[in-house]
Scaffold this active site. Structure first.
Site, PDB file in Angstrom:
ATOM      1  CG  ASP A   1      -1.854   1.163   1.207  1.00 56.22           C
ATOM      2  OD1 ASP A   1      -1.442   2.279   0.822  1.00 56.22           O
ATOM      3  OD2 ASP A   1      -3.031   0.963   1.531  1.00 56.22           O
ATOM      4  CG  HIS A   2       1.450   4.299  -3.169  1.00 57.55           C
ATOM      5  ND1 HIS A   2       0.198   3.976  -3.612  1.00 57.55           N
ATOM      6  CD2 HIS A   2       1.545   5.647  -3.303  1.00 57.55           C
ATOM      7  CE1 HIS A   2      -0.428   5.069  -4.007  1.00 57.55           C
ATOM      8  NE2 HIS A   2       0.366   6.100  -3.826  1.00 57.55           N
TER       9      HIS A   2
ATOM     10  CE  LYS B   1       1.252   8.905  -0.750  1.00 55.37           C
ATOM     11  NZ  LYS B   1       1.762   9.546  -1.960  1.00 55.37           N
TER      12      LYS B   1
ATOM     13  CG  HIS C   1      -4.248   4.455  -0.676  1.00 56.89           C
ATOM     14  ND1 HIS C   1      -3.290   3.476  -0.694  1.00 56.89           N
ATOM     15  CD2 HIS C   1      -4.483   4.767  -1.983  1.00 56.89           C
ATOM     16  CE1 HIS C   1      -2.948   3.210  -1.962  1.00 56.89           C
ATOM     17  NE2 HIS C   1      -3.669   3.974  -2.751  1.00 56.89           N
TER      18      HIS C   1
END
Ligand code: BG6
Length: 492
Positions: free
Chosen positions: A179-180, A184, A242
């Protein structure tokens, strides 16, 4: 301030879907930046794999071209580019058949200790097939791992089927579900803020926090992804992964350690404590919208229906939700989430709004007393602001002002913030799964999302329209204002 780069051991990264959009736009640029920073050791290999017939040199040329297009700022150094493309190899493989697998095996060799990561940047329908072929061709060594992109399924049942297929040949500890958003920089800073400072944790509960807002807004429309997006919609595309992951990091209990399982256990408990939203309460707790023609950055833009070319589509491009976490810490504290395409700006931020001061000490002439707010900005302009009331400087009357204690990371550190994929790829190679989703988390997230979709399908109501370039349907404003609160915009 400088950051310390620790080189990783030489590894093989095999990218299925190696000539696809995600690979060119995100994966190769991320690897290239890690290469420039000196993190990749000599001997590392990046092997592109797809059905397309092409030679190694043609592939190397295509990657170099993509780097020039998507990361021109870093391609200035032609020696670095040349050294990077020398790490590349390419194999044509038929994911569903037998062609090409033996060639891949020959390239990879048989060193059992060398890290070998298979990145499945393909459609999820291929995840199971590829895993099965990797096993049949004996390419899964003890040091192998597999990386899969979202979406993991389109509901709980399809996610479980994908997880079963992966689990049939890989141990759970070898599976890295990306889950990018978890990669972050500010998301990880949220953990530092909560757990490396004694200040916040004692206040981090219903006794002191009034509510939490999570906004992930995008100004873009569906662009070239209409085919995928129209079958997905904002709830599956953004909320299931997200936004719920951000919620977990805000709401989870302090884990006993930073090991992958300790963190993921706590996140899973949050997902399992969410008050169920179904046909009985969806109309009070959810809003879905779809953009109509409007303006973005001063230019006229088409509505969603025209972009996807289907006048009957009821896919939502905006979602707002009011969630409750049914546990001791959060009982009675609403979490308002919203996300959408074609909103006025691209902003991802978490706002923690503290309760009002218990006693109104200052006369009304001093001005309005705002609630203390902690704003955690993921993008753009990553940073954290703590909004406080202070006395306006100067003699004379006593007036209050609302000002932020501002920590902008770019200014504070003066360094390039790595893209999420840079960190996540290096974590896979190091074997650190803390920022990846475990099977039970993904399935718990679907278990929360599925009844919402079902309630929407049963209601037969269409998504509410909103004008492109606005903050979504007016019902989203009503959702929070019914509770006497407002969405925080411009971080204030
Ligand atoms: C992806 C979604 O996961 O995240 C896209 O599929 C969305 O629809 C993107 O645009 C947003 O990511 P970021 O990092 O640009 O906020």
């Amino acid at each position: 301030m400088t950051t310390q780069i620790l080189q990783v051991e030489p590894f093989d990264l095999v990218v299925f879907g190696g000539t696809g959009d995600l690979s060119y736009r995100k994966l190769y640029p991320a690897l290239f930046r890690r290469h420039i920073e000196g993190q990749l050791s000599p001997g590392t290999r990046i092997v592109g794999v797809s059905r397309q017939r092409m030679s190694r040199d043609e592939f190397a040329f295509a990657v170099a071209d993509a780097l020039k297009r998507f990361d021109p700022a870093h391609v200035k150094d032609s020696d670095a580019l040349e050294a990077f493309v020398a790490l590349l190899d390419y194999v044509t493989v038929d994911a569903g058949g037998d062609a090409g697998w033996a060639d891949l095996g020959t390239i990879l060799g048989d060193d059992p200790a060398r890290v070998r990561a298979f990145y499945l940047a393909t459609s999820p329908e291929l995840f199971g097939k590829i895993a099965n072929r990797l096993s049949a061709h004996q390419l899964i060594t003890p040091a192998a791992r597999v990386i899969v992109e979202k979406p993991i399924g389109k509901d709980g049942a399809s996610a479980a089927a994908i997880n079963d297929a992966l689990g049939a040949v890989f141990a759970e500890s070898q599976i890295y579900r990306i889950d990018h958003y978890l990669g972050k920089e500010t998301v990880q800073n949220l953990m530092a803020l909560r757990f490396a400072n004694a200040l916040f944790e004692p206040l981090w509960n219903s006794g002191h926090i009034d509510h939490v807002q999570i906004t992930v807004s995008e100004s873009i429309g569906v662009e070239s992804r209409a085919g995928y997006y129209d079958k997905s919609g904002a709830l599956r595309d953004m909320v299931q992964n997200h936004l719920l992951q951000l919620l977990c990091l805000v709401a989870m209990e302090p884990p006993a350690s930073l090991t992958a399982d300790a963190v993921r256990d706590e996140k899973r408990k949050v997902l399992q404590s969410l008050l169920k939203i179904d046909a009985g309460n969806a109309s009070e707790r959810t809003v879905r919208g779809q953009y109509r023609a409007g303006a973005a950055f001063g230019e006229a833009v088409r509505g969603y229906v025209d972009e996807v070319g289907d006048p009957d589509t009821v896919t939502e491009t905006f979602v707002a939700l009011k969630l409750e976490i049914e546990n001791w810490r959060w009982a009675g504290v609403p979490f308002y989430l919203r996300t959408g395409k074609r909103l006025p700006e691209r902003i991802s931020e978490i706002v923690v709004v503290f309760r009002k001061a218990p006693h109104a000490l200052f006369p009304s002439s001093a001005g309005k007393v705002h609630q203390t707010k902690l704003v955690i900005r993921l993008q753009p302009d990553e940073g954290i602001k703590l909004w406080l009331m202070i006395k306006e400087p100067g003699p004379g009357g006593f007036r209050l002002q609302h000002v932020p204690l501002d920590m902008s990371f770019a200014e504070a550190f003066g360094v390039h913030t790595p893209e999420a994929y840079e960190r996540l790829l290096m974590d896979v190679i190091r074997g650190n799964a803390t920022l990846f989703m475990r099977r039970d988390e993904v399935e718990a997230a679907w278990a929360f999302i599925d009844p919402i979709r079902q309630a929407w399908a049963e209601s037969k109501e269409a998504p509410r329209p909103y004008v492109a370039g606005s903050w979504g349907p007016s019902a989203s404003i009503a959702l929070i204002e019914r509770d006497g609160r407002t969405w925080v915009e411009d971080g204030e």
